[in-house]
Every structure is written in C-alpha cells, then in structure tokens.
Enzyme design. Sequence first.
Site, PDB file in Angstrom:
ATOM      1  N   ARG A   1       2.833  32.293  36.148  1.00  0.00           N
ATOM      2  CA  ARG A   1       1.617  31.475  36.075  1.00  0.00           C
ATOM      3  C   ARG A   1       0.621  31.961  35.020  1.00  0.00           C
ATOM      4  O   ARG A   1      -0.389  31.329  34.770  1.00  0.00           O
ATOM      5  CB  ARG A   1       0.951  31.420  37.460  1.00  0.00           C
ATOM      6  CG  ARG A   1       1.723  30.556  38.451  1.00  0.00           C
ATOM      7  CD  ARG A   1       1.280  30.806  39.876  1.00  0.00           C
ATOM      8  NE  ARG A   1       1.870  32.024  40.437  1.00  0.00           N
ATOM      9  CZ  ARG A   1       1.599  32.509  41.639  1.00  0.00           C
ATOM     10  NH1 ARG A   1       0.723  31.901  42.425  1.00  0.00           N
ATOM     11  NH2 ARG A   1       2.194  33.605  42.065  1.00  0.00           N
TER      12      ARG A   1
ATOM     13  N   LYS B   1       2.675  40.352  33.091  1.00  0.00           N
ATOM     14  CA  LYS B   1       1.363  40.205  33.741  1.00  0.00           C
ATOM     15  C   LYS B   1       0.593  41.514  33.824  1.00  0.00           C
ATOM     16  O   LYS B   1      -0.616  41.565  33.550  1.00  0.00           O
ATOM     17  CB  LYS B   1       1.544  39.620  35.149  1.00  0.00           C
ATOM     18  CG  LYS B   1       0.249  39.549  35.924  1.00  0.00           C
ATOM     19  CD  LYS B   1       0.248  38.518  36.999  1.00  0.00           C
ATOM     20  CE  LYS B   1       1.053  38.933  38.192  1.00  0.00           C
ATOM     21  NZ  LYS B   1       0.973  37.922  39.258  1.00  0.00           N
TER      22      LYS B   1
ATOM     23  N   ALA C   1     -31.520  47.440  -2.679  1.00  0.00           N
ATOM     24  CA  ALA C   1     -30.673  46.325  -2.247  1.00  0.00           C
ATOM     25  C   ALA C   1     -29.542  46.107  -3.247  1.00  0.00           C
ATOM     26  O   ALA C   1     -29.727  46.260  -4.448  1.00  0.00           O
ATOM     27  CB  ALA C   1     -31.516  45.062  -2.136  1.00  0.00           C
TER      28      ALA C   1
ATOM     29  N   ASN D   1     -15.728  52.740  -4.695  1.00  0.00           N
ATOM     30  CA  ASN D   1     -14.930  53.892  -4.247  1.00  0.00           C
ATOM     31  C   ASN D   1     -13.438  53.710  -4.478  1.00  0.00           C
ATOM     32  O   ASN D   1     -12.670  54.630  -4.292  1.00  0.00           O
ATOM     33  CB  ASN D   1     -15.188  54.170  -2.763  1.00  0.00           C
ATOM     34  CG  ASN D   1     -14.800  53.002  -1.885  1.00  0.00           C
ATOM     35  OD1 ASN D   1     -14.828  51.844  -2.328  1.00  0.00           O
ATOM     36  ND2 ASN D   1     -14.442  53.283  -0.653  1.00  0.00           N
TER      37      ASN D   1
ATOM     38  N   SER E   1     -32.260  48.758  -7.274  1.00  0.00           N
ATOM     39  CA  SER E   1     -31.449  47.662  -6.739  1.00  0.00           C
ATOM     40  C   SER E   1     -30.297  47.325  -7.683  1.00  0.00           C
ATOM     41  O   SER E   1     -30.396  47.522  -8.890  1.00  0.00           O
ATOM     42  CB  SER E   1     -32.318  46.411  -6.580  1.00  0.00           C
ATOM     43  OG  SER E   1     -33.311  46.689  -5.634  1.00  0.00           O
TER      44      SER E   1
HETATM   45  C1  UD1 Z   1       2.695  38.355  47.313  1.00  0.00           C
HETATM   46  C2  UD1 Z   1       2.982  38.369  48.823  1.00  0.00           C
HETATM   47  C3  UD1 Z   1       1.955  37.484  49.524  1.00  0.00           C
HETATM   48  C4  UD1 Z   1       0.551  37.950  49.202  1.00  0.00           C
HETATM   49  C5  UD1 Z   1       0.350  38.027  47.691  1.00  0.00           C
HETATM   50  C6  UD1 Z   1      -0.979  38.685  47.414  1.00  0.00           C
HETATM   51  C7  UD1 Z   1       5.378  38.688  49.169  1.00  0.00           C
HETATM   52  C8  UD1 Z   1       6.655  38.031  49.472  1.00  0.00           C
HETATM   53  N1  UD1 Z   1       4.318  37.899  49.066  1.00  0.00           N
HETATM   54  O1  UD1 Z   1       2.896  37.026  46.864  1.00  0.00           O
HETATM   55  O2  UD1 Z   1       2.154  37.528  50.937  1.00  0.00           O
HETATM   56  O3  UD1 Z   1      -0.385  37.085  49.791  1.00  0.00           O
HETATM   57  O4  UD1 Z   1       1.381  38.819  47.087  1.00  0.00           O
HETATM   58  O5  UD1 Z   1      -1.284  38.656  46.042  1.00  0.00           O
HETATM   59  O6  UD1 Z   1       5.328  39.886  49.058  1.00  0.00           O
HETATM   60  N2  UD1 Z   1       7.225  42.106  42.189  1.00  0.00           N
HETATM   61  C9  UD1 Z   1       8.235  42.976  41.834  1.00  0.00           C
HETATM   62  N3  UD1 Z   1       9.512  42.568  41.948  1.00  0.00           N
HETATM   63  C10 UD1 Z   1       9.871  41.351  42.393  1.00  0.00           C
HETATM   64  C11 UD1 Z   1       8.832  40.459  42.772  1.00  0.00           C
HETATM   65  C12 UD1 Z   1       7.517  40.867  42.650  1.00  0.00           C
HETATM   66  O7  UD1 Z   1       7.953  44.103  41.405  1.00  0.00           O
HETATM   67  O8  UD1 Z   1      11.069  41.068  42.472  1.00  0.00           O
HETATM   68  C13 UD1 Z   1       5.836  42.556  42.067  1.00  0.00           C
HETATM   69  C14 UD1 Z   1       5.010  41.733  41.096  1.00  0.00           C
HETATM   70  O9  UD1 Z   1       4.998  42.306  39.822  1.00  0.00           O
HETATM   71  C15 UD1 Z   1       3.633  41.757  41.712  1.00  0.00           C
HETATM   72  C16 UD1 Z   1       3.890  41.925  43.203  1.00  0.00           C
HETATM   73  O10 UD1 Z   1       5.211  42.400  43.328  1.00  0.00           O
HETATM   74  O11 UD1 Z   1       2.888  42.862  41.286  1.00  0.00           O
HETATM   75  C17 UD1 Z   1       3.699  40.631  43.995  1.00  0.00           C
HETATM   76  O12 UD1 Z   1       4.589  39.659  43.475  1.00  0.00           O
HETATM   77  P1  UD1 Z   1       4.152  38.160  43.263  1.00  0.00           P
HETATM   78  O13 UD1 Z   1       5.339  37.423  42.738  1.00  0.00           O
HETATM   79  O14 UD1 Z   1       2.912  38.088  42.497  1.00  0.00           O
HETATM   80  O15 UD1 Z   1       3.933  37.734  44.765  1.00  0.00           O
HETATM   81  P2  UD1 Z   1       2.989  36.600  45.321  1.00  0.00           P
HETATM   82  O16 UD1 Z   1       3.718  35.308  45.252  1.00  0.00           O
HETATM   83  O17 UD1 Z   1       1.665  36.678  44.716  1.00  0.00           O
HETATM   84 CA    CA Z   2       0.707  37.912  43.180  1.00  0.00          CA
END
Ligand code: UD1
Ligand code: CA
Length: 457
Positions: free
Chosen positions: A17, A24, A379, A385, A404
């Site tokens: 997104r 991100k 001025a 240089n 100047s």
């Molecule tokens: C997640 C939570 C949700 C919560 C929200 C808060 C889960 C399933 N959902 O949703 O309940 O309300 O965060 O912001 O946990 N990431 C990995 N590997 C992966 C997937 C994600 O490292 O395979 C990391 C992402 O980089 C991120 C974090 O986990 O930092 C959360 O992932 P994201 O996809 O943003 O989850 P949300 O849909 O926001």
């Molecule tokens: Ca998130």
Amino acid sequence: MFESLEIIVLAAGKGSRMHSHLPKVLHKIGGKTLLQHVLKEAETLNPKRIHVVYGFGGDAVREATPGDYHWVRQEELLGTGHAVMQALPGCDADSGVLILVSDIPLIRAETMKRLLDAVPEHGVGVLTSVVDNPEGLGRIIRASDGSITGIVEEKDCSATERQINEINTGVIAADVNTLNVLLKQVRNSNAQQEYYLTDIIGLAVKDKFGVAGFQAEDPMECGGINNKIQLACAERYYQKRLLEGYMAAGLIVADPARADIRGKLTFGQNTFLDVNVIIEGDVILGNDVVVGAGSVLKDCCIKDGSVISPYTIIEGSVIGEGATLGPFARFRPGCELMENVHVGNFVEVKKSKLGKGTKSGHLSYLGDSDIGENVNIGAGTITCNYDGANKWQTKIGNDVFVGSDTQLVAPVTVGDGVTIGAGTTVTKNIPDNNLVITRAPLRMIPGWKRPAKIKKK
Ligand code: UD1
Ligand code: CA
C-alpha cells in the site's frame, strides 16, 4: 518481565500500500528509517539479542541499518506467524520474546515494558489500542467477562466483529516455549492464506495458556504505517512529541506544527526557532540564537547570540558568537566564522574561514578562502577558485577593503591593509597596505545619439 529478553522485529513485508520500490521499513520519519526507530527504542530495554526478520528489498534493508543485529531472512513472505517462526530457532530456550513490527515505529520503550509486565507466566501478552477507525486492522475479541479470546483479521471478520474498535497493534510477547507450541499449530486457512501470528491468541485460549492484553494509552503511538497518508501523520506526531520535549527543556518554538527536526538538536537558553525551520543531522545552537523562518541547518554549530535571518542554509559549518547571517545566505560545508561576522543576502560561502568582524553584505561567492579580521567584502565579489580542473585558495589579510565587483583569481594572496578598487581583477599577490586597481580608462563622448528603431512600412 522476563529474566532474559530477546526481541524479534518483523521487517520482511513489502508494504504494497506504500506503492513504492523502496521497502516500507526504509521510509523515513524525522530523518531515520522506520526500522531504525523501532530498533533504537528496543535497544533501550537491553535485550540479550535483537533479531530482525527481513525479506522484501533484500540486502538493501540490512545495508541501510547499521548496528549489531541478528539478521534472519524470510525467503517467502508467508505471514507474520511464519516470520516469527524463522527467528525463533535463534532464540535461547529460556528467553522471553517481545515481537515488534517495523511499521509501528513510534512505540516507546515504556509501553513495551508495560506489555512485558502484563504477560502471564507461560502465556501470551498482546498490546491493544482503541482507535476511531479500525479499518484494515486485526480486531480484539473479548468474552463477556472481558477476557481476550482471539484476534480476527479484518478480511476474516463478520459484520459484527468489524464494529469492534479495539485492535491488535501487532506487538506480542511470550516465552520461547509458548511461542513454539502455539506457532506450530497455526494454519493458513484464511482469506489471505497466510500464517497469522495473531492466531496464537485463540490457540492459547484453547490450550489453556494465559492471555493478557495491555491497552496502549496513546493510540497515535501505536498507529501502524501502511500508506503515505499514515506516514505523514506519524511524522507530524513524531515532530510534536520531539518538539514538546525540546520546549519543555526551554527551546522557544514559534509553532511546533511548523518545524522539522530530522536529527538531533542541542540548544542553550533563550534560543528561538521561527516557523518552517528544518534541522538535519547534529545541530548545536548556543544561547540567545535566533533561527529565522524557512532556514535549513544541517550538521552545524551556531554560537551564542547569532541571528540567522530567514531562508538561510548552513551545512557542515561553525558559526562564531554574534554573527548576523542572511536573509538568503548559503554556507556549504567547511566554513568557520569567528565572532561578529556578517554575511548578507545572496552570498554563498564554501570551505572558507572568515575572521572576527568581517563583513560580506551582498551577492558574493567566497570559496576556498581564508579571510582575516575586519575585512569588508564589497557586493559582487567573487573568489575564482576553479580553473576548470583544480580548486585554488584565496588568502586575504586583516583590515582589507575589497571594492564591489572584484574578482580574485586564485591562487592569490592579498596582504593586510590592502584596498582593492571596485571592478578589479586581482591576478597577482598584493603586498600589505597597497591600493590595487585594474580599471579601463573612462571615456566620455558628448552629445552621443543612440540608434533609433527603423520603422517598418
Ligand atoms: C498486522 C496484524 C494485525 C494488526 C496490524 C497492526 C497479523 C496477521 N495481522 O496486520 O492484526 O492489527 O498488523 O498494524 O499479524 N511481515 C513479515 N513477514 C511476513 C508478513 C509481514 O515480516 O510474511 C512484517 C511486515 O513487514 C510488518 C509486520 O510484519 O512489519 C506486519 O505485517 P503487515 O502485512 O503490515 O500486517 P497487517 O496487515 O498490517
Ligand atoms: Ca501493518
């Protein structure tokens, strides 16, 4: 609180997104990446180890993040539960684990501690938050007695569950053993076909592990960043929090909503930032310093009583006491100004030293120069240089008057007490106390008629 703590930071996600080729976690708030914010705060808990799960963007994330971390690569992004599973084998069996997500960058160590305190023995603690708009977030499901029974992701919510505005921040804590037992049971039979970390809450309830929630006091602190709008909101929240801290310590800020600190500011007493000032890197301001509207200060030190007029840019330089600079002056790296120097509008100064009381009021370029005390630069003066291949030095002694529109063709040395007539091109070294002047003789032609425009027929 666990006796031995390890922290896992989830940072592998793409952040679709954000609509960006940049992962991100490498987007910035206050000049630091989202990941750096989380790590810096996590470090203050003195954990035994910090594991960072990375994936999307590959080594770019590691390279942008200096520090002593255990990097764990998640080859396939199969969900937050899967991500934690990749890091768990690197944790000691007797450790407690705090799981942080890199897209909640402004969480404070204090909040992390309070969640850790709430974790039941052999159970799971989850940081929740009550928000106005829970769209896109996991909802906290509670039984009639108030106890947490599970987390449901928005995409899997029923219409009633969607109305719940207590959400999962994504921050969860449990001991290694509990996490292992619960995560092994997580399946990907959900709308996104991912292994959700959040499923461990329902599983914990089923297996009679304790589950505790800790509700964050400030929902902004735990606001997730999933798009550029949330990124900008988080930036303003961060700036407000930082500037309020500075103001509490005595800094005068015309409008905390119109100042940006992208680094660290150190300041003395009675120092003032006018609107739209940007501070980058390490900036030190002394006592009674005025920073005018729209000025940009980067990695510089400005000593007591200096007044920076609007739209002045200073980078990598040291400004002595009592300077008056700008408006619209520019200092590039490597400038050193002694006390009471004046540099006015449309003057560019680079890698130059200006002695006590020296003035350059208007429209000049001073580069690679060493200028003495009480020098008056007229001025339109230019230190030439650059010969097209190399840079050369201009040296000007004390009490020199530069008329100047003078060009000083470097390398060149001008002695003490020299007077340079307006419009002079200085190409030779000038000994002390000389008058130097190069000027085409002035001619007058009386009664001169200007050509008249030929009329078209
Ligand atoms: C997640 C939570 C949700 C919560 C929200 C808060 C889960 C399933 N959902 O949703 O309940 O309300 O965060 O912001 O946990 N990431 C990995 N590997 C992966 C997937 C994600 O490292 O395979 C990391 C992402 O980089 C991120 C974090 O986990 O930092 C959360 O992932 P994201 O996809 O943003 O989850 P949300 O849909 O926001
Ligand atoms: Ca998130």
